[in-house]
Motif scaffolding. Structure first.
Motif, PDB file in Angstrom:
ATOM      1  N   ILE A  27      12.710 -23.979  54.257  1.00 31.59           N
ATOM      2  CA  ILE A  27      12.940 -24.900  55.581  1.00 31.59           C
ATOM      3  C   ILE A  27      11.890 -25.517  55.803  1.00 31.59           C
ATOM      4  N   ASN A  29      11.600 -27.807  59.919  1.00 29.13           N
ATOM      5  CA  ASN A  29      12.219 -28.863  60.745  1.00 29.13           C
ATOM      6  C   ASN A  29      11.216 -29.420  60.765  1.00 29.13           C
ATOM      7  N   GLY A  31       7.680 -28.726  60.619  1.00 30.85           N
ATOM      8  CA  GLY A  31       6.671 -29.188  60.112  1.00 30.85           C
ATOM      9  C   GLY A  31       5.440 -28.389  61.028  1.00 30.85           C
ATOM     10  N   HIS A  32       5.518 -28.169  62.487  1.00 27.47           N
ATOM     11  CA  HIS A  32       4.795 -27.773  63.329  1.00 27.47           C
ATOM     12  C   HIS A  32       3.991 -26.335  63.591  1.00 27.47           C
ATOM     13  N   ASP A  33       4.248 -25.588  62.428  1.00 27.36           N
ATOM     14  CA  ASP A  33       4.185 -24.054  62.458  1.00 27.36           C
ATOM     15  C   ASP A  33       2.360 -24.205  61.949  1.00 27.36           C
ATOM     16  N   VAL A 137      19.068 -22.773  60.456  1.00 29.81           N
ATOM     17  CA  VAL A 137      20.194 -22.627  62.263  1.00 29.81           C
ATOM     18  C   VAL A 137      19.803 -24.234  62.468  1.00 29.81           C
ATOM     19  N   TYR A 367       1.473 -14.629  69.520  1.00 30.06           N
ATOM     20  CA  TYR A 367       2.262 -15.595  69.156  1.00 30.06           C
ATOM     21  C   TYR A 367       2.451 -15.674  67.999  1.00 30.06           C
TER      22      TYR A 367
HETATM   23  C1  LIG Z   1       0.390 -30.012  68.204  1.00 35.33           C
HETATM   24  C2  LIG Z   1       1.243 -28.095  68.804  1.00 35.33           C
HETATM   25  C3  LIG Z   1       1.460 -28.279  69.409  1.00 35.33           C
HETATM   26  C4  LIG Z   1       2.448 -26.956  69.744  1.00 35.33           C
HETATM   27  N1  LIG Z   1       2.479 -26.598  71.375  1.00 35.33           N
HETATM   28  C5  LIG Z   1       3.383 -25.950  71.704  1.00 35.33           C
HETATM   29  C6  LIG Z   1       4.039 -25.108  72.955  1.00 35.33           C
HETATM   30  O1  LIG Z   1       3.962 -25.839  73.997  1.00 35.33           O
HETATM   31  N2  LIG Z   1       4.859 -24.201  73.131  1.00 35.33           N
HETATM   32  C7  LIG Z   1       5.745 -23.542  71.850  1.00 35.33           C
HETATM   33  O2  LIG Z   1       5.968 -22.981  72.380  1.00 35.33           O
HETATM   34  N3  LIG Z   1       5.167 -23.932  70.436  1.00 35.33           N
HETATM   35  C8  LIG Z   1       4.160 -24.876  70.897  1.00 35.33           C
HETATM   36  N4  LIG Z   1       3.709 -25.862  69.177  1.00 35.33           N
HETATM   37  C9  LIG Z   1       3.883 -24.178  68.637  1.00 35.33           C
HETATM   38  C10 LIG Z   1       5.750 -24.985  67.520  1.00 35.33           C
HETATM   39  O3  LIG Z   1       6.542 -25.078  68.816  1.00 35.33           O
HETATM   40  C11 LIG Z   1       6.445 -23.797  66.825  1.00 35.33           C
HETATM   41  O4  LIG Z   1       5.301 -23.790  65.867  1.00 35.33           O
HETATM   42  C12 LIG Z   1       7.828 -25.269  66.292  1.00 35.33           C
HETATM   43  O5  LIG Z   1       8.214 -23.433  65.382  1.00 35.33           O
HETATM   44  C13 LIG Z   1       6.873 -25.822  65.482  1.00 35.33           C
HETATM   45  O6  LIG Z   1       8.557 -26.378  65.274  1.00 35.33           O
HETATM   46  P1  LIG Z   1       8.831 -27.123  63.599  1.00 35.33           P
HETATM   47  O7  LIG Z   1      10.298 -28.176  64.178  1.00 35.33           O
HETATM   48  O8  LIG Z   1       7.836 -28.373  63.231  1.00 35.33           O
HETATM   49  O9  LIG Z   1       9.364 -26.212  62.940  1.00 35.33           O
HETATM   50  P2  LIG Z   1       8.574 -26.697  61.122  1.00 35.33           P
HETATM   51  O10 LIG Z   1       6.635 -25.662  61.114  1.00 35.33           O
HETATM   52  O11 LIG Z   1       8.790 -26.881  60.794  1.00 35.33           O
HETATM   53  O12 LIG Z   1       9.439 -24.164  61.057  1.00 35.33           O
HETATM   54  C14 LIG Z   1       8.630 -23.589  61.436  1.00 35.33           C
HETATM   55  C15 LIG Z   1       9.057 -22.058  61.275  1.00 35.33           C
HETATM   56  O13 LIG Z   1      10.967 -22.272  61.225  1.00 35.33           O
HETATM   57  C16 LIG Z   1      11.854 -22.422  59.864  1.00 35.33           C
HETATM   58  N5  LIG Z   1      12.634 -23.170  60.264  1.00 35.33           N
HETATM   59  C17 LIG Z   1      13.083 -25.014  60.593  1.00 35.33           C
HETATM   60  N6  LIG Z   1      13.427 -24.798  61.004  1.00 35.33           N
HETATM   61  C18 LIG Z   1      14.537 -24.409  60.624  1.00 35.33           C
HETATM   62  C19 LIG Z   1      16.077 -24.094  60.743  1.00 35.33           C
HETATM   63  N7  LIG Z   1      16.915 -24.960  61.245  1.00 35.33           N
HETATM   64  N8  LIG Z   1      16.624 -22.658  60.685  1.00 35.33           N
HETATM   65  C20 LIG Z   1      16.075 -21.490  60.353  1.00 35.33           C
HETATM   66  N9  LIG Z   1      14.582 -21.872  60.106  1.00 35.33           N
HETATM   67  C21 LIG Z   1      13.682 -22.684  60.062  1.00 35.33           C
HETATM   68  C22 LIG Z   1      10.470 -23.179  58.709  1.00 35.33           C
HETATM   69  O14 LIG Z   1      10.386 -22.630  57.762  1.00 35.33           O
HETATM   70  C23 LIG Z   1       9.740 -22.691  58.802  1.00 35.33           C
HETATM   71  O15 LIG Z   1       9.497 -20.631  58.762  1.00 35.33           O
HETATM   72  C24 LIG Z   1       2.436 -26.832  68.821  1.00 35.33           C
HETATM   73  C25 LIG Z   1       2.174 -27.259  67.850  1.00 35.33           C
HETATM   74  C26 LIG Z   1       1.653 -27.917  67.163  1.00 35.33           C
HETATM   75  C27 LIG Z   1       1.540 -28.076  65.987  1.00 35.33           C
END
Ligand SMILES: Cc1cc2nc3c(=O)[nH]c(=O)nc-3n(C[C@H](O)[C@H](O)[C@H](O)COP(=O)(O)OP(=O)(O)OC[C@H]3O[C@@H](n4cnc5c(N)ncnc54)[C@H](O)[C@@H]3O)c2cc1C
Length: 448
Positions: A27, A29, A31-33, A137, A367
């Motif tokens: 999954i 969303n 890709g910021h993990d 979700v 975290y």
């Molecule tokens: C530059 C940068 C700045 C950041 N700043 C902050 C910050 O200020 N505060 C903070 O708390 N975090 C921060 N983060 C961390 C970021 O918020 C988390 O990594 C967040 O989960 C990224 O969301 P995403 O939609 O990109 O997730 P993704 O990387 O796409 O997914 C994260 C995980 O969730 C799963 N997933 C995605 N969508 C769903 C769904 N719909 N249902 C179930 N599972 C799903 C994926 O398979 C993966 O395991 C930052 C990250 C970066 C790279």
């Protein structure tokens, strides 16, 4: 193959296909993990980024709550959520703050609601239990709050002709010592430290004070600026006052890019008790300084996730409730470096810097979303005492292991076929149930 998800039915079809055909499912969303958890070679990928619906409820009812709320599609990003709330003169808390309910598709393909009253076990696990573990979700409903005033402050300190390395660290130490006071006052701060250009640089970007006027923030930060003056530094901060959270946030946090393969990240949650004991405080300070002195970058947050009004029982890592510092350490390399050298740097992150940070915060954690890809003992680090219940729920709610992600609950039952830089599981290799990986078995036979 990737499905650009726009309907629940598409998700149900993909999950049923993956479960019945034993396909790897990922999954993604946005890709910021930090841990590449949304990737996997050859997998069927669900891309939820375009689930962007936002709905406003003036009087949403859930459990004991009656009040304003927003239903946000899973693809809504925090800037879109804040913008929507601001249009209604309201504020929402980013990330997972005050979730009232969620909708999701579970491993058996059912579309369900999780809340205090509907599937409460699932609701408990979804708030803190990690992504790609219990379901896909599609949306969540979050509480909205009245707008609040905010004051902010930024400054920058750098060594050079007028400032020695000794003064630099004394100044930082003066700030560091006050962390518990600042979070007690409800403040949050983001700052970076590095010496990668030769000079030591410390950027405060920003010190963020919700519900405080400029003069209240000046009073709170007063002892720090006095100490800095005594060290012989003429530090001139820039203060700003905002009528609402949205404007303060919008002016303070530019959107950040993501996606480099030239760096690795680790992190640690440092507990408040380290600020209540002078010898622990010194070791914590030295552990942060060690990373910067040795070529790393520290990107850190003076933050406390322990509201005085209390917090709900959910799967959030208990370490967060004790934290006053979330610090990220970063090691970077260049494209032209020998693999052997990159491997050494990569190991420094986990085994030297990471070990030092863990040794001054035993029993704490990290975290999940901003952590070391190979965090040692990830179960304890990311979930602490919540892990056993989360693992049991994983076995109950997803007995097929339809959902998998690196370092997710239950991921210890799986392993990658190949590694890069010696010990980093490659998302480009095969994912096998632990003990059934053919190449690993061959290696074991060779060893025997
Ligand atoms: C530059 C940068 C700045 C950041 N700043 C902050 C910050 O200020 N505060 C903070 O708390 N975090 C921060 N983060 C961390 C970021 O918020 C988390 O990594 C967040 O989960 C990224 O969301 P995403 O939609 O990109 O997730 P993704 O990387 O796409 O997914 C994260 C995980 O969730 C799963 N997933 C995605 N969508 C769903 C769904 N719909 N249902 C179930 N599972 C799903 C994926 O398979 C993966 O395991 C930052 C990250 C970066 C790279």
């Amino acid at each position: 193959m990737s499905v650009n998800v726009t309907t629940v039915a598409q998700i149900q079809l993909a999950i049923n296909l993956a479960r019945s055909q034993n396909l790897r499912l990922v999954i993604k969303n946005t890709g910021h993990d930090y841990g590449a958890k949304s990737t996997g070679a050859g997998a069927l990928s669900l891309w939820t980024h375009n689930l962007k619906d936002i709905r406003y409820y003036e009087n949403y009812e859930e459990g004991s709550y009656i009040g304003p709320a927003f239903k946000m599609g899973a693809g809504v990003q925090v800037f879109e959520a804040y913008e929507a709330a601001h249009k209604h003169n309201l504020t929402v808390v980013g990330a997972e703050g005050k979730v009232l309910s969620m909708e999701l598709v579970t491993a058996d393909g059912r579309f369900v609601t999780a809340s205090e009253s509907s599937n409460p076990e699932l609701f408990w696990a979804l708030r803190g239990g990690g992504g790609s573990t219990y379901g896909v979700v599609t949306s969540m409903v979050i509480k909205a709050f009245p707008e609040i005033p905010v004051s902010t402050m930024i400054f920058s300190v750098s060594t050079g002709d007028n400032l020695s390395v000794g003064q630099f660290w004394q100044a930082f130490r003066a700030y560091f010592a006050g962390f518990a006071n600042y979070t007690d006052a409800g403040n949050y701060a983001h700052f970076d430290l590095n010496a990668t250009s030769g000079n030591y640089v410390w950027n405060m970007a920003p010190w963020f004070a919700p519900n405080m006027s400029k003069s209240e923030l000046e009073d709170l930060a007063g002892p720090f600026f006095k100490a800095v003056g005594n060290i012989g530094i003429d530090l001139q901060p820039t203060y700003r006052e905002y009528a609402n959270f949205y404007d303060a946030w919008n002016n303070s946090f530019p959107l950040e890019l993501w996606g480099s393969n030239l760096a690795r990240y680790g992190s640690r949650l440092f507990p408040r008790e380290n600020w209540e004991d002078s010898s622990k405080l010194s070791s914590t300070f030295e552990a942060i300084r060690h990373v910067v002195d040795n070529g790393g970058v520290v990107s850190a947050y003076n933050v406390a996730a322990a509201p005085k009004s209390g917090y709900p029982d959910n799967a959030v890592n208990p370490a967060w409730r004790e934290t006053v510092l979330h610090a990220i350490d970063i090691v970077a390399w260049t494209q032209d470096m020998y693999t052997e050298l990159i491997t050494i740097w990569s190991n420094v992150l986990t085994s030297d810097w990471g070990m030092m940070w863990r040794s001054v915060s035993p029993g704490s954690g990290a975290y999940l979303s901003e952590s070391d890809y190979i965090e040692p003992g990830f179960q304890q680090s990311f979930w602490g005492s919540k892990y056993d219940r989360l693992y049991k729920l994983k076995k109950k709610l997803d007995p097929w292991d339809v959902f998998y992600a690196q370092n997710a609950v239950g991921s210890e039952d799986w392993e990658m076929g190949d590694y890069i830089f010696g010990n980093l599981p490659s998302q480009n290799s095969r994912l096998c149930r632990r003990g059934t990986n053919p190449s690993q078995q061959r290696e074991n036979e060779d060893d025997a």
